[in-house]
Design a protein around this motif. Structure first.
Motif, short mmCIF file in Angstrom:
data_model
loop_
_atom_site.label_atom_id
_atom_site.label_comp_id
_atom_site.label_asym_id
_atom_site.label_seq_id
_atom_site.Cartn_x
_atom_site.Cartn_y
_atom_site.Cartn_z
N GLN A 185 0.82 -1.21 0.00
CA GLN A 185 0.00 0.00 0.00
C GLN A 185 0.86 1.26 0.00
N ASN A 186 1.98 1.23 0.69
CA ASN A 186 2.89 2.38 0.67
C ASN A 186 3.52 2.54 -0.72
N HIS B 238 1.11 4.36 -2.91
CA HIS B 238 1.17 5.80 -2.61
C HIS B 238 2.32 6.46 -3.37
N HIS B 239 3.50 5.85 -3.30
CA HIS B 239 4.67 6.43 -3.97
C HIS B 239 4.54 6.33 -5.48
N LYS C 162 1.73 6.61 -7.22
CA LYS C 162 0.89 7.73 -7.66
C LYS C 162 1.67 9.04 -7.62
N LYS C 163 2.43 9.24 -6.58
CA LYS C 163 3.22 10.47 -6.44
C LYS C 163 4.20 10.61 -7.60
N SER D 88 -5.85 5.76 -7.30
CA SER D 88 -6.21 5.98 -5.89
C SER D 88 -4.97 5.92 -4.99
N ASP D 89 -5.09 6.52 -3.82
CA ASP D 89 -3.99 6.59 -2.87
C ASP D 89 -4.43 6.01 -1.52
N HIS E 28 -2.96 6.11 1.20
CA HIS E 28 -2.65 7.05 2.28
C HIS E 28 -3.78 8.06 2.49
N LYS E 29 -4.70 8.12 1.54
CA LYS E 29 -5.87 8.99 1.68
C LYS E 29 -7.11 8.15 1.99
N ALA F 84 -8.37 1.62 -3.04
CA ALA F 84 -7.48 1.43 -4.19
C ALA F 84 -7.74 0.10 -4.89
#
Length: 257
Positions: free
Chosen positions: A135-136, A139-140, A142-143, A159-160, A162-163, A167
């Motif tokens: 999951q982390n 997040h990275h 998407k960034k 999707s993120d 972390h929000k 996802a």
């Protein structure tokens, strides 16, 4: 609500997972699109783009995914790597729900950048993997994916966690890429990542079945629900917890469980 023993639930879900994880599953599922290809990079790109538009009516998803592959000349990697800016006009008029030509054009550009920087998509995800979780890494991803100039509207298509997003679509994509291909459904082309790190692609069907079986208490299908369900599924099978996605999804969609 009737309660079930852990052993009974495990036996039941093992049986259903084995029943649904068969090649015939592909006939009505978006996973059929990456199965059209043999080259690793083609499978990655076809899988990622197909997963991205995998919401709504399944027939529409399949029709538009096939249309997208046609627009890519049925050679996704070559198109991504060799395209020029003028070529992106080729996608004018493409639309799947809210995903349109603006979005696919950016995705093509961003994928080209990712392959230039990391070699392939697996190369990125393995950089940010954690022992039992990706999951982390999502997040990275998407960034990193949205580092280039783009319209803000396009960001909603990845999707993120972390929000607090479930996802679902990118977790499904990761399942396709990482789980063993021996059953004939998932493709298992990313050897540097483990099925033990995967999270269930939680949607309304799998969520409802999980609640009926007592595997999930949280009412919303969000990131917290994914974490809760992950914990339960890992307790049933720590090595391959997401095989149960087949059982939960199949029970919900095909059996109205």
């Amino acid at each position: 609500m009737k309660t079930f023993s852990t052993t009974a639930i495990k036996d039941f879900l093992n049986e259903k997972a084995a029943f649904y994880e068969q090649p015939k599953f592909i006939e009505t599922d978006p996973v059929q699109i990456p199965h059209m290809f043999t080259k690793k990079e083609d499978i990655e790109i076809a899988g990622f783009l197909t997963a991205t538009i995998s919401w709504g009516n399944r027939k529409s998803i399949l029709n538009n995914a096939h249309k997208l592959m046609d627009l890519l000349g049925n050679s996704p990697y070559d198109y991504v790597i060799s395209h020029k800016e003028d070529d992106l006009a080729h996608f004018e008029g493409f639309v799947h729900r809210t995903f349109n030509s603006i979005d696919i054009s950016y995705f093509i550009v961003a994928l080209k950048e990712m392959y230039a920087n990391y070699g392939d998509m697996e190369g990125f995800f393995k950089q940010f993997k954690e022992e039992n979780n990706l999951q982390n890494a999502i997040h990275h991803f998407k960034k990193e994916f949205f580092q280039l100039p783009h319209l803000t509207r396009t960001e909603k298509h990845i999707s993120d966690p972390h929000k607090n997003s479930a996802a679902k679509r990118i977790n499904m994509f990761l399942r396709w890429m990482i789980r063993d291909a021996k059953a004939g459904v998932d493709l298992g082309i990313w050897g540097s990542l483990s099925p033990a790190q995967l999270s269930c692609p939680l949607d309304v069907h799998s969520g409802n079945v999980a609640r009926k079986l007592g595997l999930l208490q949280r009412k919303q299908n969000d990131g917290k629900a994914v974490a809760e369900l992950d914990k339960k599924l890992r307790s049933l099978d720590a090595i391959d917890p997401v095989k149960y996605d087949y059982a939960l999804f199949g029970l919900g969609v095909f059996e109205n469980f």
